[in-house]
Design a protein around this motif. Structure first.
Motif, PDB file in Angstrom:
ATOM      1  N   GLU A  26     -22.978 -13.735   5.264  1.00  0.00           N
ATOM      2  CA  GLU A  26     -22.636 -13.213   3.930  1.00  0.00           C
ATOM      3  C   GLU A  26     -23.428 -11.945   3.609  1.00  0.00           C
ATOM      4  O   GLU A  26     -22.860 -10.972   3.103  1.00  0.00           O
ATOM      5  CB  GLU A  26     -22.907 -14.274   2.863  1.00  0.00           C
ATOM      6  N   LEU A  27     -24.725 -11.960   3.915  1.00  0.00           N
ATOM      7  CA  LEU A  27     -25.542 -10.774   3.655  1.00  0.00           C
ATOM      8  C   LEU A  27     -25.064  -9.614   4.521  1.00  0.00           C
ATOM      9  O   LEU A  27     -24.916  -8.485   4.040  1.00  0.00           O
ATOM     10  CB  LEU A  27     -27.028 -11.065   3.913  1.00  0.00           C
ATOM     11  N   GLY A  28     -24.781  -9.897   5.777  1.00  0.00           N
ATOM     12  CA  GLY A  28     -24.290  -8.859   6.681  1.00  0.00           C
ATOM     13  C   GLY A  28     -23.001  -8.236   6.185  1.00  0.00           C
ATOM     14  O   GLY A  28     -22.850  -7.006   6.179  1.00  0.00           O
ATOM     15  N   GLU A  29     -22.069  -9.080   5.759  1.00  0.00           N
ATOM     16  CA  GLU A  29     -20.790  -8.557   5.251  1.00  0.00           C
ATOM     17  C   GLU A  29     -20.997  -7.686   4.024  1.00  0.00           C
ATOM     18  O   GLU A  29     -20.349  -6.650   3.869  1.00  0.00           O
ATOM     19  CB  GLU A  29     -19.833  -9.715   4.948  1.00  0.00           C
ATOM     20  N   ALA A  30     -21.910  -8.094   3.148  1.00  0.00           N
ATOM     21  CA  ALA A  30     -22.171  -7.318   1.930  1.00  0.00           C
ATOM     22  C   ALA A  30     -22.768  -5.950   2.257  1.00  0.00           C
ATOM     23  O   ALA A  30     -22.562  -4.988   1.520  1.00  0.00           O
ATOM     24  CB  ALA A  30     -23.120  -8.087   1.013  1.00  0.00           C
ATOM     25  N   LEU A  31     -23.473  -5.868   3.395  1.00  0.00           N
ATOM     26  CA  LEU A  31     -24.124  -4.619   3.774  1.00  0.00           C
ATOM     27  C   LEU A  31     -23.329  -3.837   4.820  1.00  0.00           C
ATOM     28  O   LEU A  31     -23.750  -2.770   5.254  1.00  0.00           O
ATOM     29  CB  LEU A  31     -25.523  -4.907   4.339  1.00  0.00           C
ATOM     30  N   GLY A  32     -22.210  -4.400   5.246  1.00  0.00           N
ATOM     31  CA  GLY A  32     -21.422  -3.746   6.290  1.00  0.00           C
ATOM     32  C   GLY A  32     -22.060  -3.873   7.664  1.00  0.00           C
ATOM     33  O   GLY A  32     -21.941  -2.975   8.498  1.00  0.00           O
ATOM     34  N   LEU A  33     -22.752  -4.988   7.893  1.00  0.00           N
ATOM     35  CA  LEU A  33     -23.448  -5.238   9.155  1.00  0.00           C
ATOM     36  C   LEU A  33     -23.011  -6.572   9.743  1.00  0.00           C
ATOM     37  O   LEU A  33     -22.419  -7.393   9.050  1.00  0.00           O
ATOM     38  CB  LEU A  33     -24.969  -5.287   8.931  1.00  0.00           C
ATOM     39  N   THR A  34     -23.366  -6.809  10.991  1.00  0.00           N
ATOM     40  CA  THR A  34     -23.106  -8.116  11.605  1.00  0.00           C
ATOM     41  C   THR A  34     -24.258  -9.060  11.280  1.00  0.00           C
ATOM     42  O   THR A  34     -25.359  -8.617  10.936  1.00  0.00           O
ATOM     43  CB  THR A  34     -22.989  -7.993  13.139  1.00  0.00           C
ATOM     44  N   PHE A  35     -24.008 -10.360  11.433  1.00  0.00           N
ATOM     45  CA  PHE A  35     -25.094 -11.309  11.183  1.00  0.00           C
ATOM     46  C   PHE A  35     -26.192 -11.136  12.231  1.00  0.00           C
ATOM     47  O   PHE A  35     -27.362 -11.413  11.967  1.00  0.00           O
ATOM     48  CB  PHE A  35     -24.583 -12.757  11.122  1.00  0.00           C
ATOM     49  N   GLN A  36     -25.823 -10.628  13.428  1.00  0.00           N
ATOM     50  CA  GLN A  36     -26.827 -10.392  14.459  1.00  0.00           C
ATOM     51  C   GLN A  36     -27.816  -9.305  14.020  1.00  0.00           C
ATOM     52  O   GLN A  36     -29.022  -9.405  14.296  1.00  0.00           O
ATOM     53  CB  GLN A  36     -26.179  -9.973  15.795  1.00  0.00           C
ATOM     54  N   GLN A  37     -27.302  -8.296  13.326  1.00  0.00           N
ATOM     55  CA  GLN A  37     -28.190  -7.247  12.825  1.00  0.00           C
ATOM     56  C   GLN A  37     -29.130  -7.821  11.768  1.00  0.00           C
ATOM     57  O   GLN A  37     -30.315  -7.480  11.743  1.00  0.00           O
ATOM     58  CB  GLN A  37     -27.385  -6.088  12.238  1.00  0.00           C
ATOM     59  N   ILE A  38     -28.619  -8.705  10.921  1.00  0.00           N
ATOM     60  CA  ILE A  38     -29.481  -9.353   9.920  1.00  0.00           C
ATOM     61  C   ILE A  38     -30.556 -10.168  10.624  1.00  0.00           C
ATOM     62  O   ILE A  38     -31.725 -10.156  10.216  1.00  0.00           O
ATOM     63  CB  ILE A  38     -28.644 -10.231   8.953  1.00  0.00           C
ATOM     64  N   GLN A  39     -30.186 -10.879  11.690  1.00  0.00           N
ATOM     65  CA  GLN A  39     -31.181 -11.639  12.470  1.00  0.00           C
ATOM     66  C   GLN A  39     -32.280 -10.715  12.984  1.00  0.00           C
ATOM     67  O   GLN A  39     -33.469 -11.055  12.912  1.00  0.00           O
ATOM     68  CB  GLN A  39     -30.520 -12.338  13.665  1.00  0.00           C
ATOM     69  N   LYS A  40     -31.893  -9.560  13.499  1.00  0.00           N
ATOM     70  CA  LYS A  40     -32.879  -8.611  14.026  1.00  0.00           C
ATOM     71  C   LYS A  40     -33.777  -8.085  12.912  1.00  0.00           C
ATOM     72  O   LYS A  40     -34.982  -7.894  13.109  1.00  0.00           O
ATOM     73  CB  LYS A  40     -32.182  -7.462  14.749  1.00  0.00           C
ATOM     74  N   TYR A  41     -33.211  -7.839  11.741  1.00  0.00           N
ATOM     75  CA  TYR A  41     -34.027  -7.431  10.600  1.00  0.00           C
ATOM     76  C   TYR A  41     -35.030  -8.525  10.254  1.00  0.00           C
ATOM     77  O   TYR A  41     -36.201  -8.254  10.024  1.00  0.00           O
ATOM     78  CB  TYR A  41     -33.154  -7.171   9.368  1.00  0.00           C
ATOM     79  N   GLU A  42     -34.541  -9.768  10.193  1.00  0.00           N
ATOM     80  CA  GLU A  42     -35.391 -10.878   9.768  1.00  0.00           C
ATOM     81  C   GLU A  42     -36.497 -11.190  10.775  1.00  0.00           C
ATOM     82  O   GLU A  42     -37.556 -11.676  10.394  1.00  0.00           O
ATOM     83  CB  GLU A  42     -34.543 -12.117   9.483  1.00  0.00           C
ATOM     84  N   LYS A  43     -36.276 -10.898  12.028  1.00  0.00           N
ATOM     85  CA  LYS A  43     -37.310 -11.104  13.048  1.00  0.00           C
ATOM     86  C   LYS A  43     -38.265  -9.917  13.119  1.00  0.00           C
ATOM     87  O   LYS A  43     -39.301  -9.998  13.766  1.00  0.00           O
ATOM     88  CB  LYS A  43     -36.666 -11.300  14.424  1.00  0.00           C
TER      89      LYS A  43
END
Length: 118
Positions: A26-43
């Motif tokens: 959901e966060l990725g979609e709101a930012l125009g990113l994939t969930f994998q990119q969000i995972q990389k941000y969070e790590k």
């Protein structure tokens, strides 16, 4: 190796996202990113740009400063920098629900540390 500030910002994003029950997808979609990119941000593997930090804060309904909570602005002697492995261990430790499990982990690490000192 990820910068400690990137790791801390990622941990804060994860904490705030989870608190609001928002998935990485959901966060990725709101930012125009994939969930994998969000995972990389969070790590802390990938740095978050200033514009994405702003978008994350707006989407999660927090001040942008909340994403930097815990970052020290001076090199104080009490500052601890964790390796990615130590950070991962700390995150997994925090996820343990059993007090006995937490004690077991602490005992194992204490014994292993004492073993190395001998």
């Amino acid at each position: 190796m990820p910068d400690p500030v990137d790791i801390l910002v990622g941990r804060n994003v994860r904490k705030l996202r989870a608190r609001r029950r928002v998935s990485q997808l959901e966060l990725g979609e709101a930012l125009g990113l994939t969930f994998q990119q969000i995972q990389k941000y969070e790590k802390g593997t990938n740095r978050v740009s200033a514009s994405k930090l702003h978008q994350i804060a707006v989407f999660l309904g927090v001040e942008i400063s909340a994403l930097f909570e815990g970052v020290h602005t001076s090199d104080s002697p009490g500052r601890i920098e964790l390796s990615p492995e130590a950070y991962e261990l700390a995150v997994n430790y925090d996820r343990l629900h059993s007090p006995a499990g937490k004690e077991a982990v602490k005992t194992i690490l204490t014994l292993m540390g004492a073993e190395k000192a001998v």
